[in-house]
Design a protein around this motif. Structure first.
Motif, PDB file in Angstrom:
ATOM      1  N   ARG A 179       0.839  -1.214   0.000  1.00 36.29           N
ATOM      2  CA  ARG A 179       0.000   0.000   0.000  1.00 36.29           C
ATOM      3  C   ARG A 179       0.869   1.256   0.000  1.00 36.29           C
ATOM      4  NH1 ARG A 179      -3.085  -3.319   3.521  1.00 36.29           N
ATOM      5  NH2 ARG A 179      -2.091  -2.442   5.368  1.00 36.29           N
ATOM      6  N   THR A 180       1.939   1.208   0.774  1.00 35.18           N
ATOM      7  CA  THR A 180       2.825   2.365   0.825  1.00 35.18           C
ATOM      8  C   THR A 180       3.522   2.598  -0.499  1.00 35.18           C
ATOM      9  OG1 THR A 180       3.209   1.906   3.188  1.00 35.18           O
ATOM     10  CG2 THR A 180       4.747   3.398   2.099  1.00 35.18           C
ATOM     11  N   ARG A 181       3.899   1.509  -1.180  1.00 34.03           N
ATOM     12  CA  ARG A 181       4.546   1.633  -2.485  1.00 34.03           C
ATOM     13  C   ARG A 181       3.619   2.303  -3.494  1.00 34.03           C
ATOM     14  NH1 ARG A 181       8.881  -1.971  -3.867  1.00 34.03           N
ATOM     15  NH2 ARG A 181       7.938  -2.269  -5.916  1.00 34.03           N
ATOM     16  N   LYS A 182       2.338   1.913  -3.499  1.00 35.86           N
ATOM     17  CA  LYS A 182       1.380   2.525  -4.425  1.00 35.86           C
ATOM     18  C   LYS A 182       1.214   4.007  -4.126  1.00 35.86           C
ATOM     19  CE  LYS A 182      -1.300  -1.707  -5.232  1.00 35.86           C
ATOM     20  NZ  LYS A 182      -2.622  -2.372  -5.058  1.00 35.86           N
ATOM     21  N   LEU A 183       1.116   4.329  -2.836  1.00 31.46           N
ATOM     22  CA  LEU A 183       0.965   5.732  -2.455  1.00 31.46           C
ATOM     23  C   LEU A 183       2.217   6.521  -2.826  1.00 31.46           C
ATOM     24  CD1 LEU A 183      -0.817   7.824  -1.051  1.00 31.46           C
ATOM     25  CD2 LEU A 183       0.235   7.168   1.120  1.00 31.46           C
ATOM     26  N   ALA A 184       3.383   5.912  -2.595  1.00 32.56           N
ATOM     27  CA  ALA A 184       4.642   6.587  -2.933  1.00 32.56           C
ATOM     28  C   ALA A 184       4.733   6.849  -4.434  1.00 32.56           C
ATOM     29  CB  ALA A 184       5.820   5.737  -2.469  1.00 32.56           C
ATOM     30  N   HIS A 185       4.313   5.874  -5.227  1.00 38.84           N
ATOM     31  CA  HIS A 185       4.368   6.037  -6.685  1.00 38.84           C
ATOM     32  C   HIS A 185       3.461   7.171  -7.141  1.00 38.84           C
ATOM     33  CE1 HIS A 185       3.881   5.012 -10.967  1.00 38.84           C
ATOM     34  NE2 HIS A 185       5.082   4.468 -10.851  1.00 38.84           N
ATOM     35  N   SER A 186       2.333   7.343  -6.439  1.00 39.70           N
ATOM     36  CA  SER A 186       1.375   8.380  -6.836  1.00 39.70           C
ATOM     37  C   SER A 186       1.905   9.792  -6.616  1.00 39.70           C
ATOM     38  CB  SER A 186       0.056   8.204  -6.077  1.00 39.70           C
ATOM     39  OG  SER A 186       0.209   8.538  -4.705  1.00 39.70           O
ATOM     40  N   VAL A 187       2.867   9.933  -5.700  1.00 41.94           N
ATOM     41  CA  VAL A 187       3.425  11.264  -5.430  1.00 41.94           C
ATOM     42  C   VAL A 187       4.850  11.388  -5.961  1.00 41.94           C
ATOM     43  CG1 VAL A 187       1.951  11.706  -3.446  1.00 41.94           C
ATOM     44  CG2 VAL A 187       4.136  10.548  -3.106  1.00 41.94           C
ATOM     45  N   GLY A 188       5.249  10.448  -6.819  1.00 38.85           N
ATOM     46  CA  GLY A 188       6.546  10.565  -7.470  1.00 38.85           C
ATOM     47  C   GLY A 188       7.723  10.042  -6.687  1.00 38.85           C
ATOM     48  N   VAL A 189       7.447   9.317  -5.591  1.00 32.66           N
ATOM     49  CA  VAL A 189       8.537   8.736  -4.809  1.00 32.66           C
ATOM     50  C   VAL A 189       8.870   7.376  -5.411  1.00 32.66           C
ATOM     51  CG1 VAL A 189       9.256   7.903  -2.542  1.00 32.66           C
ATOM     52  CG2 VAL A 189       7.882   9.981  -2.726  1.00 32.66           C
ATOM     53  N   ARG A 190       9.942   7.320  -6.207  1.00 36.18           N
ATOM     54  CA  ARG A 190      10.297   6.098  -6.925  1.00 36.18           C
ATOM     55  C   ARG A 190      11.768   5.769  -6.679  1.00 36.18           C
ATOM     56  NH1 ARG A 190       7.146   9.190 -10.431  1.00 36.18           N
ATOM     57  NH2 ARG A 190       5.192   8.211 -11.080  1.00 36.18           N
ATOM     58  N   PRO A 191      12.117   4.493  -6.831  1.00 31.98           N
ATOM     59  CA  PRO A 191      13.528   4.113  -6.681  1.00 31.98           C
ATOM     60  C   PRO A 191      14.402   4.849  -7.678  1.00 31.98           C
ATOM     61  CG  PRO A 191      12.121   2.165  -6.699  1.00 31.98           C
ATOM     62  CD  PRO A 191      11.247   3.325  -7.072  1.00 31.98           C
ATOM     63  N   GLY A 192      15.546   5.285  -7.206  1.00 28.18           N
ATOM     64  CA  GLY A 192      16.458   6.020  -8.067  1.00 28.18           C
ATOM     65  C   GLY A 192      16.162   7.496  -8.173  1.00 28.18           C
ATOM     66  N   GLU A 193      14.970   7.924  -7.719  1.00 30.12           N
ATOM     67  CA  GLU A 193      14.600   9.332  -7.790  1.00 30.12           C
ATOM     68  C   GLU A 193      14.427   9.966  -6.415  1.00 30.12           C
ATOM     69  OE1 GLU A 193      11.170   9.892 -10.182  1.00 30.12           O
ATOM     70  OE2 GLU A 193      11.920   8.712 -11.873  1.00 30.12           O
ATOM     71  N   HIS A 194      14.201   9.133  -5.415  1.00 30.64           N
ATOM     72  CA  HIS A 194      13.968   9.642  -4.061  1.00 30.64           C
ATOM     73  C   HIS A 194      14.499   8.606  -3.072  1.00 30.64           C
ATOM     74  CE1 HIS A 194      11.880  11.042  -0.454  1.00 30.64           C
ATOM     75  NE2 HIS A 194      11.685  12.190  -1.082  1.00 30.64           N
ATOM     76  N   PRO A 195      15.184   9.041  -2.009  1.00 31.07           N
ATOM     77  CA  PRO A 195      15.716   8.079  -1.021  1.00 31.07           C
ATOM     78  C   PRO A 195      14.646   7.164  -0.442  1.00 31.07           C
ATOM     79  CG  PRO A 195      16.648  10.258  -0.658  1.00 31.07           C
ATOM     80  CD  PRO A 195      15.588  10.427  -1.692  1.00 31.07           C
ATOM     81  N   ALA A 196      13.439   7.698  -0.229  1.00 29.15           N
ATOM     82  CA  ALA A 196      12.367   6.868   0.324  1.00 29.15           C
ATOM     83  C   ALA A 196      11.995   5.747  -0.639  1.00 29.15           C
ATOM     84  CB  ALA A 196      11.139   7.724   0.642  1.00 29.15           C
ATOM     85  N   GLY A 197      12.066   6.006  -1.960  1.00 34.28           N
ATOM     86  CA  GLY A 197      11.804   4.965  -2.937  1.00 34.28           C
ATOM     87  C   GLY A 197      12.853   3.864  -2.866  1.00 34.28           C
ATOM     88  N   ASP A 198      14.103   4.243  -2.669  1.00 35.25           N
ATOM     89  CA  ASP A 198      15.172   3.245  -2.511  1.00 35.25           C
ATOM     90  C   ASP A 198      14.957   2.439  -1.233  1.00 35.25           C
ATOM     91  OD1 ASP A 198      16.318   4.234  -4.822  1.00 35.25           O
ATOM     92  OD2 ASP A 198      17.604   5.649  -3.722  1.00 35.25           O
ATOM     93  N   ASP A 199      14.513   3.108  -0.174  1.00 37.71           N
ATOM     94  CA  ASP A 199      14.244   2.402   1.086  1.00 37.71           C
ATOM     95  C   ASP A 199      13.138   1.366   0.911  1.00 37.71           C
ATOM     96  OD1 ASP A 199      16.175   3.840   2.386  1.00 37.71           O
ATOM     97  OD2 ASP A 199      14.804   5.328   3.212  1.00 37.71           O
TER      98      ASP A 199
END
Length: 444
Positions: A179-199
């Protein structure tokens, strides 16, 4: 079974009956425990699981121990049945029967084939699994069964406790992670683009591996309780799970902050522009005031007023651009940084204005003090005193002339205060020299 010399004194009928009753009760308790162990959910899971590591090693030994337990129990059952048959021959057992019963109940009357112990791959009483056979007394056999049962149950309970605690919690955390991954993707938090996405990617990999390890090797995640001898004494080791749960909570907070930025970014940008505009106006006022001070105050060092930093305006423009393109994950840290820098810039501008206008404030304080003493003198009927008028006019000319020498003007004000104090009979104003002869004074 032939009659041999019994171990020690021959038991009487009452002793035999009591021993048979005790052994029968132990037999029933052992049977109940073995059946419970056989039906234990943890044992059934261990039988069907593809085990690795320490759990595989422990289960190999434990499974052999359980097999050996049943072999011991069958031998114990047969010996007890035989003893009961001997006792049931006669209501009043003969001495030969009692001697035989004494041998069965107290002697090493139970023989366990050595091949059984060897194939079971479990430790025997003295570690001699290579013997062709082992002999036990019923009491020793009960102790041995209790020992094997305790170690077997400890292993089964520990594995079951880990399987009951960790996989379900890992699955719940994994669901929350998705659920958190989907929410993160919706606000642009993605791996390689934001530390939280890498986490999030790292947490996903760790939880997947953790679940595989827990399922195949649960005992690797078991921490026995110190000093506890009870089977299953201890608790599952949740250190890795807890660490990843905290990491996911940190990511959720980061994403919540990004969501908050999306909701109130416009208001925050408006406030930022206002703060920076106030800072610019304050600096402009400080620059104007500096020119006034340089024109009106003599012999004074006035600090230079720097201009507004262009980098803040550039960052503000970048923040507005991020908002237009919905790059909330980039806007969030930039806004936080800009808000702090803007407040610092406004504070710096105010400090510059205060430092620049300090000489004007000193002059205003001297003017106020001079007029206050003039009013005091007037209240005491000395407004027309020529000497005081002369001192007052001298101080006033210095304070209202441009450029004004603050050091000299302050001395003139102090001289007027001193003269007024002497006329009023008050103590001399500190900071002046000794009493002056008015008749020898000349105007300054």
């Amino acid at each position: 079974m032939g009659v041999t010399e019994p171990p020690g004194p021959v038991m009487d009928r009452d002793e035999v009956d009591r021993a048979l009753a005790r052994l029968g009760a132990e037999h029933e308790a052992i049977e109940t425990s073995l059946l419970a162990l056989q039906d234990h959910a943890g044992r059934r899971l261990l039988e069907g699981a593809e085990l690795t590591g320490v759990t595989n090693e422990r289960w190999t030994a434990t499974d052999a121990s359980i097999t050996l337990l049943w072999a011991y129990f069958d031998a114990y059952t047969a010996a007890l049945r035989g003893a009961r048959e001997i006792r049931s021959r006669r209501r009043w057992s003969s001495r030969e029967d009692l001697a035989e019963l004494t041998e069965v109940l107290r002697g090493e009357s139970v023989t366990i084939a050595g091949s059984t112990a060897a194939t079971a791959n479990a430790p025997t009483l003295h570690g001699n699994s290579g013997k062709l056979s082992e002999r036990f007394s019923l009491v020793t056999l009960v102790d041995r069964m209790n020992e094997l049962y305790a170690t077997s149950l400890d292993m089964v309970v520990a594995a079951d406790a880990v399987w009951s605690a960790l996989p379900a919690r890992i699955d719940l955390l994994a669901a929350e992670l998705q659920r958190t991954r989907k929410l993160a993707h919706s606000v642009g938090v993605r791996p390689g683009e934001h530390p939280a996405g890498d986490d999030l990617e790292r947490i996903t990999r760790t939880l997947t591996l953790l679940r595989e390890q827990v399922v195949s090797d649960p005992l690797a995640f078991w921490r026995p309780a110190q000093g506890s001898s009870a089977p299953g004494g201890g608790k599952p080791d949740t250190m890795v799970y807890d660490r990843e749960a905290r990491a996911l909570e940190d990511v959720r907070r980061e994403i919540d902050a990004v969501l908050t930025v999306r909701q109130d970014s416009e208001a925050r940008l408006v406030k930022l522009r206002d703060v920076l505009s106030r800072a610019d106006r304050t600096l402009a006022e400080a620059r104007t005031a500096r020119g006034e001070v340089l024109a009106k105050i003599a012999a004074t060092e006035v600090p230079v007023v720097s201009g507004p930093p262009t980098v803040l305006q550039e960052q503000l423009a970048a923040a507005a651009e991020y908002r237009r393109h919905a790059q909330w994950h980039r806007l969030s840290p930039l806004l936080e940084s800009l808000e702090q820098k803007a407040e610092d810039e406004l504070l710096r501008a105010r400090e510059s204005l205060t430092a620049v206008t300090a000489p004007l404030a000193v002059r205003a304080e001297l003017r106020g003090r001079l007029d206050a003493y003039k009013a005091k003198v007037a209240r005491h009927g000395l407004a027309e005193d020529p000497f005081l008028i002369e001192r007052y006019d001298a101080a006033r000319r210095m304070l209202w002339s441009a450029p004004c020498d603050l050091r000299v003007a302050e001395q003139a004000v102090l001289r007027y205060q001193q003269a007024a104090a002497e006329q009023l009979g008050a103590p001399r104003v500190p900071g002046q020299g000794g009493p002056e002869d008015r008749r020898g004074e000349t105007s300054s």
